[in-house]
Structure formats: C-alpha cells, structure tokens
Design a protein around this motif. Structure first.
Motif, PDB file in Angstrom:
ATOM      1  N   THR A  48      71.888 -54.435 -32.006  1.00 18.22           N
ATOM      2  CA  THR A  48      72.312 -53.828 -33.275  1.00 18.22           C
ATOM      3  C   THR A  48      71.245 -52.883 -33.825  1.00 18.22           C
ATOM      4  OG1 THR A  48      73.602 -55.817 -33.781  1.00 18.22           O
ATOM      5  CG2 THR A  48      73.123 -54.315 -35.603  1.00 18.22           C
ATOM      6  N   ALA A  49      70.001 -53.318 -33.821  1.00 18.31           N
ATOM      7  CA  ALA A  49      68.928 -52.527 -34.424  1.00 18.31           C
ATOM      8  C   ALA A  49      68.690 -51.220 -33.687  1.00 18.31           C
ATOM      9  CB  ALA A  49      67.634 -53.351 -34.471  1.00 18.31           C
ATOM     10  N   PHE A  50      68.780 -51.241 -32.367  1.00 13.30           N
ATOM     11  CA  PHE A  50      68.480 -50.046 -31.573  1.00 13.30           C
ATOM     12  C   PHE A  50      69.734 -49.339 -31.085  1.00 13.30           C
ATOM     13  CE2 PHE A  50      64.702 -52.716 -31.171  1.00 13.30           C
ATOM     14  CZ  PHE A  50      63.691 -51.807 -31.468  1.00 13.30           C
ATOM     15  N   SER A  51      70.888 -49.792 -31.548  1.00 13.82           N
ATOM     16  CA  SER A  51      72.173 -49.175 -31.177  1.00 13.82           C
ATOM     17  C   SER A  51      72.284 -48.995 -29.658  1.00 13.82           C
ATOM     18  CB  SER A  51      72.328 -47.820 -31.882  1.00 13.82           C
ATOM     19  OG  SER A  51      72.304 -47.967 -33.274  1.00 13.82           O
ATOM     20  N   VAL A  52      72.015 -50.057 -28.943  1.00 14.39           N
ATOM     21  CA  VAL A  52      72.056 -50.010 -27.481  1.00 14.39           C
ATOM     22  C   VAL A  52      73.496 -49.812 -27.023  1.00 14.39           C
ATOM     23  CG1 VAL A  52      71.528 -51.267 -25.355  1.00 14.39           C
ATOM     24  CG2 VAL A  52      70.059 -51.529 -27.371  1.00 14.39           C
ATOM     25  N   PRO A  53      73.747 -48.815 -26.178  1.00 14.77           N
ATOM     26  CA  PRO A  53      75.122 -48.600 -25.704  1.00 14.77           C
ATOM     27  C   PRO A  53      75.645 -49.804 -24.931  1.00 14.77           C
ATOM     28  CG  PRO A  53      73.716 -46.710 -25.199  1.00 14.77           C
ATOM     29  CD  PRO A  53      72.807 -47.802 -25.657  1.00 14.77           C
ATOM     30  N   ALA A  54      76.945 -50.033 -25.033  1.00 15.36           N
ATOM     31  CA  ALA A  54      77.550 -51.194 -24.378  1.00 15.36           C
ATOM     32  C   ALA A  54      77.454 -51.098 -22.858  1.00 15.36           C
ATOM     33  CB  ALA A  54      79.007 -51.330 -24.801  1.00 15.36           C
ATOM     34  N   TYR A  55      77.358 -49.841 -22.313  1.00 20.42           N
ATOM     35  CA  TYR A  55      77.279 -49.717 -20.865  1.00 20.42           C
ATOM     36  C   TYR A  55      75.888 -50.093 -20.336  1.00 20.42           C
ATOM     37  CZ  TYR A  55      75.089 -45.153 -21.840  1.00 20.42           C
ATOM     38  OH  TYR A  55      74.275 -44.147 -22.307  1.00 20.42           O
ATOM     39  N   ILE A  56      74.916 -50.268 -21.249  1.00 14.23           N
ATOM     40  CA  ILE A  56      73.596 -50.746 -20.849  1.00 14.23           C
ATOM     41  C   ILE A  56      73.464 -52.242 -21.135  1.00 14.23           C
ATOM     42  CG2 ILE A  56      71.110 -50.582 -21.296  1.00 14.23           C
ATOM     43  CD1 ILE A  56      71.478 -47.639 -21.872  1.00 14.23           C
ATOM     44  N   MET A  57      73.739 -52.617 -22.367  1.00 12.94           N
ATOM     45  CA  MET A  57      73.680 -54.029 -22.745  1.00 12.94           C
ATOM     46  C   MET A  57      74.726 -54.294 -23.808  1.00 12.94           C
ATOM     47  SD  MET A  57      70.590 -56.303 -24.444  1.00 12.94           S
ATOM     48  CE  MET A  57      69.560 -56.286 -22.973  1.00 12.94           C
ATOM     49  N   PRO A  58      75.788 -55.007 -23.471  1.00 11.99           N
ATOM     50  CA  PRO A  58      76.811 -55.309 -24.471  1.00 11.99           C
ATOM     51  C   PRO A  58      76.307 -56.389 -25.426  1.00 11.99           C
ATOM     52  CG  PRO A  58      77.317 -56.403 -22.417  1.00 11.99           C
ATOM     53  CD  PRO A  58      76.107 -55.552 -22.150  1.00 11.99           C
ATOM     54  N   PRO A  59      76.915 -56.512 -26.594  1.00  8.25           N
ATOM     55  CA  PRO A  59      76.516 -57.591 -27.520  1.00  8.25           C
ATOM     56  C   PRO A  59      76.937 -58.948 -26.982  1.00  8.25           C
ATOM     57  CG  PRO A  59      78.433 -56.406 -28.359  1.00  8.25           C
ATOM     58  CD  PRO A  59      77.956 -55.643 -27.164  1.00  8.25           C
ATOM     59  N   PRO A  60      76.350 -60.020 -27.492  1.00  8.86           N
ATOM     60  CA  PRO A  60      76.683 -61.362 -26.985  1.00  8.86           C
ATOM     61  C   PRO A  60      78.163 -61.687 -27.067  1.00  8.86           C
ATOM     62  CG  PRO A  60      74.758 -61.440 -28.428  1.00  8.86           C
ATOM     63  CD  PRO A  60      75.308 -60.064 -28.529  1.00  8.86           C
ATOM     64  N   GLU A  61      78.819 -61.229 -28.148  1.00  5.68           N
ATOM     65  CA  GLU A  61      80.235 -61.582 -28.289  1.00  5.68           C
ATOM     66  C   GLU A  61      81.095 -60.934 -27.201  1.00  5.68           C
ATOM     67  OE1 GLU A  61      79.264 -58.317 -31.375  1.00  5.68           O
ATOM     68  OE2 GLU A  61      78.369 -60.169 -30.568  1.00  5.68           O
ATOM     69  N   ALA A  62      80.651 -59.771 -26.674  1.00  4.09           N
ATOM     70  CA  ALA A  62      81.394 -59.125 -25.589  1.00  4.09           C
ATOM     71  C   ALA A  62      81.292 -59.950 -24.301  1.00  4.09           C
ATOM     72  CB  ALA A  62      80.862 -57.712 -25.356  1.00  4.09           C
ATOM     73  N   ALA A  63      80.098 -60.472 -24.026  1.00  2.00           N
ATOM     74  CA  ALA A  63      79.933 -61.329 -22.846  1.00  2.00           C
ATOM     75  C   ALA A  63      80.755 -62.605 -22.992  1.00  2.00           C
ATOM     76  CB  ALA A  63      78.461 -61.654 -22.649  1.00  2.00           C
ATOM     77  N   LEU A  64      80.781 -63.166 -24.210  1.00  2.83           N
ATOM     78  CA  LEU A  64      81.583 -64.361 -24.458  1.00  2.83           C
ATOM     79  C   LEU A  64      83.065 -64.062 -24.280  1.00  2.83           C
ATOM     80  CD1 LEU A  64      81.839 -67.289 -25.380  1.00  2.83           C
ATOM     81  CD2 LEU A  64      81.819 -66.464 -27.757  1.00  2.83           C
ATOM     82  N   ALA A  65      83.507 -62.898 -24.763  1.00  4.70           N
ATOM     83  CA  ALA A  65      84.916 -62.527 -24.608  1.00  4.70           C
ATOM     84  C   ALA A  65      85.270 -62.361 -23.129  1.00  4.70           C
ATOM     85  CB  ALA A  65      85.194 -61.235 -25.373  1.00  4.70           C
ATOM     86  N   ALA A  66      84.351 -61.796 -22.339  1.00  2.37           N
ATOM     87  CA  ALA A  66      84.597 -61.638 -20.905  1.00  2.37           C
ATOM     88  C   ALA A  66      84.708 -62.995 -20.225  1.00  2.37           C
ATOM     89  CB  ALA A  66      83.475 -60.815 -20.271  1.00  2.37           C
ATOM     90  N   PHE A  67      83.878 -63.932 -20.650  1.00  2.00           N
ATOM     91  CA  PHE A  67      83.956 -65.282 -20.088  1.00  2.00           C
ATOM     92  C   PHE A  67      85.283 -65.940 -20.456  1.00  2.00           C
ATOM     93  CE2 PHE A  67      83.337 -69.862 -20.399  1.00  2.00           C
ATOM     94  CZ  PHE A  67      82.850 -70.148 -19.131  1.00  2.00           C
ATOM     95  N   GLN A  68      85.715 -65.779 -21.703  1.00  5.36           N
ATOM     96  CA  GLN A  68      86.972 -66.378 -22.139  1.00  5.36           C
ATOM     97  C   GLN A  68      88.177 -65.723 -21.471  1.00  5.36           C
ATOM     98  OE1 GLN A  68      86.600 -65.826 -26.387  1.00  5.36           O
ATOM     99  NE2 GLN A  68      85.647 -67.838 -26.694  1.00  5.36           N
ATOM    100  N   ALA A  69      88.036 -64.445 -21.106  1.00  9.25           N
ATOM    101  CA  ALA A  69      89.141 -63.736 -20.468  1.00  9.25           C
ATOM    102  C   ALA A  69      89.283 -64.084 -18.991  1.00  9.25           C
ATOM    103  CB  ALA A  69      88.947 -62.227 -20.620  1.00  9.25           C
TER     104      ALA A  69
END
Length: 260
Positions: free
Chosen positions: A38-59
């Motif tokens: 969040t602080a460094f506005s890291v693009p999702a194609y480099i490092m997604p946020p934790p909730e995105a990884a959790l959503a991928a696991f749930q999917a």
C-alpha cells in the motif's frame, strides 16, 4: 500425582506457546506485506496484496490441494530413501575406516554436483515423473542426515559400548540398542534440515521435469502472469515446510524423552 498434573500443564503451555508464537509472527509478516504494497503502490503484477493471494487460494483450493499432495508425496518418498541411505552410510563409515576412505570421497563428490547440471541426466534416466523428483530429493537431503548421524554414532559413551562388549552383544545389537539411541538427537538435527530442503528439492524437480506439483504450479502461474496464484502457492509451500519442520521436532521430542 501432583507432579504428573504439573508436568501435563507445562506441556500444554509449551504446546499453546508453540502455536501462538508462529501465528503471531505470520500475522506480523502479513501486516508488513500489506503495508509495503500500500505505501509504495507496488503493482499487482509484481506483488499482489495479501487478500489477492487469499482470494486465489479460495478460488482454487482443489487445484492447490492436489499440487500439495504431489509435492508432499515426492518429498516424503525421497526423504525416506535419503534417510535409509544416510543411516546405512553413516553406520558403515563409523564401523570401517577402509569403507570411509573408499566411499566418502564419492559421496562428497555426488553431493557437491549442482542439481541443475545433472538434472537432464536424471530426467533421461528416471523420466519426467516421480522418479526424478525422488532422485533430486535424495541428492539434496541425504548429506545432512549422514553427517549428523556419523557424529551421533561416534558420540556414544565408551562405558556403554564396553558394557555391551562384556555382555557379549553382537555388533548389530550394540548398534540398535546403544549407538542408535545415543545418536537420535544428532539424526533429528540433520532430519530437520533435510525435511525442509526436501520440499524445495521436490518443487525444483517438478519445475525441471514438468511433473505435477507446487513447483509446476508456480512456474505455470508465472508464465501466465497469474501472480495472485503464484504467491498463494509460494505461501502454501512455506507453510508446508514449517509444518514438516514442526512435525519432525515433535517426533524427536517423543523419541528422545527418555534422555531427560
């Protein structure tokens, strides 16, 4: 009776503390991960946020679960073979200097060979399946077990060996009843290191051979730019390695409780 109750309470406290501490550390790491993204506005194609990884696991729980099964199967089979080879070699080296001089240099040479360099040979010999995965895990895992086992077998108390000699015990009986119990803490020290390395080795073998498992899932996710699935698989592999390390430690405590 009171001492037994106190000991039981102490074990429960240790178990509870052993569970809470890793969970707390994991929460801190996830918080740092979220803060950095969040602080460094890291693009999702480099490092997604934790909730995105959790959503991928749930999917894809079934897909990830099947990959975990294949990786765990390969790692467990390779680790079992590595354990048998390592203990056998360590026992032979401790009992015979001639065998040590003849075989140990070959073992060291095999261990120092880069896995990536010999991977094409392993694939040609064992094929693109569980055989190559087991071979890679064995090459990576057997050396720390063997070295620690050698140290453990050599650390047996002399008075215990002399007692077995006086009693007329055979070499195999002395090994099973004296050398092996004294060497257990050393063997488990090597096994803890080898167990976590076995997961990485199995994933590497899957990566190189294309066999199903977490390694292939991570490679495919990177190829198709599915970074959320990639990070989910990476986290699952880390959790799996930690659980194996914890299981090995628990088994060690169970088998070496007599030393206390």
């Amino acid at each position: 009776m009171a001492e037994a109750v106190a000991a039981s309470r102490e074990r429960r406290k240790l178990s509870f503390g052993g569970l809470v501490a890793p969970l707390g550390f994991a929460v801190v790491l996830i918080g740092i991960w979220k803060l950095l993204v969040t602080a460094f506005s890291v693009p999702a194609y480099i490092m997604p946020p934790p909730e995105a990884a959790l959503a991928a696991f749930q999917a894809s729980p079934g897909k990830i679960g099947l990959a975990v099964f294949y990786t765990l199967r390969n790692a467990a089979a390779g680790l079992a073979v590595a354990f048998v080879i390592a203990i056998s070699l360590a026992a032979a080296f401790v009992n015979s200097k001639a065998v040590t001089r003849a075989v140990l240099p070959i073992v060291i040479g095999l261990r120092t060979a880069p896995v990536l360099a010999i991977a094409p040979i392993l694939i040609m010999v064992f094929g693109r399946g569980i055989g190559t995965a087991i071979a890679v895990v064995v090459i990576v895992s057997f050396f720390p077990i063997m070295v620690n086992a050698m140290k453990g077998f050599s650390s047996t108390r002399k008075n215990a060996l002399e007692l077995m000699h006086v009693l007329g015990a055979s070499g195999s009986a002395t090994f099973i009843k004296v050398r092996l119990p004294f060497a257990l803490p050393f063997i488990f020290a090597g096994l803890r290191s080898a167990a976590t390395s076995a997961i990485l080795a199995a994933m590497l073998a899957e990566w190189l051979s294309g066999a199903p498992g977490l390694g292939t899932m991570i490679l495919d996710a990177a190829s198709y730019r599915k970074n959320d699935l990639l990070w989910a698989a990476v986290i699952v592999s880390m959790v799996l390695a930690y659980l194996i390390f914890s299981l090995t430690t628990a088994v060690e405590r169970r088998l070496t409780s007599w030393r206390g």
